[in-house]
Structures are given as structure tokens and as C-alpha cells.
Design an enzyme around this catalytic site. Sequence first.
Site, PDB file in Angstrom:
ATOM      1  N   ASP A  49       0.943  -1.280   0.214  1.00 27.84           N
ATOM      2  CA  ASP A  49      -0.375   0.090  -0.013  1.00 27.84           C
ATOM      3  C   ASP A  49       0.765   0.955   0.235  1.00 27.84           C
ATOM      4  O   ASP A  49       1.761   1.554   0.319  1.00 27.84           O
ATOM      5  CB  ASP A  49      -0.607  -0.006   1.345  1.00 27.84           C
ATOM      6  CG  ASP A  49      -1.874   1.251   1.121  1.00 27.84           C
ATOM      7  OD1 ASP A  49      -3.537   1.100   0.913  1.00 27.84           O
ATOM      8  OD2 ASP A  49      -1.827   2.006   1.714  1.00 27.84           O
ATOM      9  N   TYR A  54       2.750   9.432  -0.598  1.00 27.30           N
ATOM     10  CA  TYR A  54       4.481   9.792   0.388  1.00 27.30           C
ATOM     11  C   TYR A  54       5.629   9.386  -0.549  1.00 27.30           C
ATOM     12  O   TYR A  54       6.873   9.482  -0.216  1.00 27.30           O
ATOM     13  CB  TYR A  54       4.207   7.869  -0.048  1.00 27.30           C
ATOM     14  CG  TYR A  54       2.999   7.281   0.934  1.00 27.30           C
ATOM     15  CD1 TYR A  54       1.992   8.210   1.462  1.00 27.30           C
ATOM     16  CD2 TYR A  54       2.490   6.048   0.937  1.00 27.30           C
ATOM     17  CE1 TYR A  54       0.714   7.682   1.986  1.00 27.30           C
ATOM     18  CE2 TYR A  54       1.636   5.836   1.876  1.00 27.30           C
ATOM     19  CZ  TYR A  54       0.313   6.837   2.626  1.00 27.30           C
ATOM     20  OH  TYR A  54      -0.436   6.321   3.556  1.00 27.30           O
ATOM     21  N   LYS A  79      -3.235   5.806  -4.121  1.00 23.17           N
ATOM     22  CA  LYS A  79      -4.014   7.193  -3.233  1.00 23.17           C
ATOM     23  C   LYS A  79      -3.839   7.768  -4.306  1.00 23.17           C
ATOM     24  O   LYS A  79      -2.744   8.833  -4.352  1.00 23.17           O
ATOM     25  CB  LYS A  79      -4.165   6.776  -2.449  1.00 23.17           C
ATOM     26  CG  LYS A  79      -4.216   5.772  -1.442  1.00 23.17           C
ATOM     27  CD  LYS A  79      -3.730   6.403  -0.248  1.00 23.17           C
ATOM     28  CE  LYS A  79      -3.462   5.050   1.543  1.00 23.17           C
ATOM     29  NZ  LYS A  79      -2.184   4.406   0.686  1.00 23.17           N
ATOM     30  N   HIS A 112      -7.480   9.660  -1.388  1.00 18.65           N
ATOM     31  CA  HIS A 112      -7.142  10.151   0.103  1.00 18.65           C
ATOM     32  C   HIS A 112      -7.801  10.112   0.934  1.00 18.65           C
ATOM     33  O   HIS A 112      -7.904  10.036   2.466  1.00 18.65           O
ATOM     34  CB  HIS A 112      -5.688  10.246  -0.341  1.00 18.65           C
ATOM     35  CG  HIS A 112      -4.747   9.890   0.714  1.00 18.65           C
ATOM     36  ND1 HIS A 112      -2.875   9.320   0.069  1.00 18.65           N
ATOM     37  CD2 HIS A 112      -4.479   9.202   1.777  1.00 18.65           C
ATOM     38  CE1 HIS A 112      -2.792   9.283   1.261  1.00 18.65           C
ATOM     39  NE2 HIS A 112      -3.874   8.683   2.010  1.00 18.65           N
TER      40      HIS A 112
END
Length: 279
Positions: A49, A54, A79, A112
Site C-alpha cells: 500500500d 508518500y 491513492k 486519499h
Amino acid sequence: MALNLQSTTTLHNGVNMPWFGLGVFKVQDGEEVYNSVKWALEHGYKSIDTAAIYRNEEGVGKAIKDSGIPREELFITSKLWNGDQGYEETFQAYQASLDRLGLDYLDLYLIHWPVPEQDKYRESWQAMEELYNDGKIRAIGVSNFKEHHLDRLLEKAEITPMVNQVEYHPHLQQKSLYDYCKKHNIQLEAWSPLKQGELLTDETLMEIAERHGKSTAQIILRWDLQQEVITIPKSVKQQRIHDNADVFDFELTNAEMKLIADMNKDDRVGADPDEMNNR
């Protein structure tokens, strides 16, 4: 329920999603995320994930490619970030994530955060429905959505989200949201299941762990699974990645589940979804 690291649940569209996976939030791109994913896949994890925000999708993709594991055996989630929401923007953001990951499709793509102040999640969802209907994503869902966000989404949605990934741990159990997702056949998934490590020295959990010869982390992760909540603990340490997955050889009793249920404090470590802005 008798499970192992490769066990899956069936989402409402028939797609099988692993109950257990590796999360890579706050894992640095490059060697750190590459090794985390590499070690997880070598150990038998099938679900990874990540997210655009990120900023480690490239490292995740490289580790997936170098693993040599057939793509269809893996379950990869990313996401849509807040600033990329909107109808046209969602298509662009999805393709950018695919390019960074070096993949042809995603198994799961999530909005998200709802970001109520910009109010674009419904048009983002319309784009995600099109990507799904075109076969470019195997499942679509949301993250950090409360009941009223889901209600508003479902007013216009043609497809009910398959997954809702939320902050979920013994101190934040979100019982009404849990029940809502069960009722609508939306699979709940836990991020920050260990409350970013805050729960590891909790006395109640330590006592339960001692009885089972397990760590407090393993008790929490097992608690998720026994509630039929998908869990994706993050670690950058090889032994911890292995240990986190060692939760399939014991069961918590009903009394132990009740003890943990009584720990709820409605206490978040992340943002409240109603207050998360476009940042």
C-alpha cells in the site's frame, strides 16, 4: 477464522484482496522503501500500500519489478492526493502514479481524503468509476471517509466503494463507521493499526501478549483480523516485517477481544477527516 499471510477477502465486486499487507507511509524513496518492499515480498506478503503523497512509488515499483513475482499474484494500492482531486485531474494523477510505479494497472485506487472544503471528491469518484469500468483499476475505494462523506458520495455514485481505509486501532475503533461499512458491504482497512507505536507499551495489551507468547504489535494485528478488518502495518526493519506477519498461529478469546474493545478513546494520531484541508 483460519488464515495465513496469503489469505484474502472477497470485495463486493468479486476481487480478492489480501487481509494483510505492508504499508509504506513515511518510508523514504530509494533504498529504504526498496528494501522494505523487497523483504516483505520475499517473506510472502502479496499486498503493498503506497500513495502519491508518500513520494516513494518509484522505489516501490522497482522492488516489485526486481522481485520477479508475476504481477497478477500481487495486490498494489495507491491513492489520489488532495491537490489532484477533480474529474480531469484524477485521470492525470492516476497515470502519473502508474508511470512512477512502472505498472500497467492498479489493484486498488483510493481517494486519499474527502477534503470537504474543496468538495471535489464526487467528481474525482466519477473519474475513478470510468477508470474502473475501462479495466484500468481492479477495485476503487476511499480513505478517511466518515459516514456523512460516504452518504454524500453515494448520492451520485454508480459504484459503491469497495474499500474504506481509515485510522483504526484500539484507541480509535469508530464503531458506527465500522457498522456502516458492514451494512454497505464496504471493506474496512486499518492504517496506523499500531497507533504509530504508541500502543506497544499498553499494559492491557502487554498482559494479553504475555499469555500468548506474542508481542503487543502481534496482538493488535490479530485483533484487526478477527474483526474482519484488513491491516497494513508499516516497518523498515526486516525482522519487524517478518514478526508483524506472524499472527496466524493463535486466536484471541472473546474475553480478550472485549478487553481490547473497552480500550476505545476516540483518540486520533492523524487529522480529523472533516478538518483535513488541501495541503
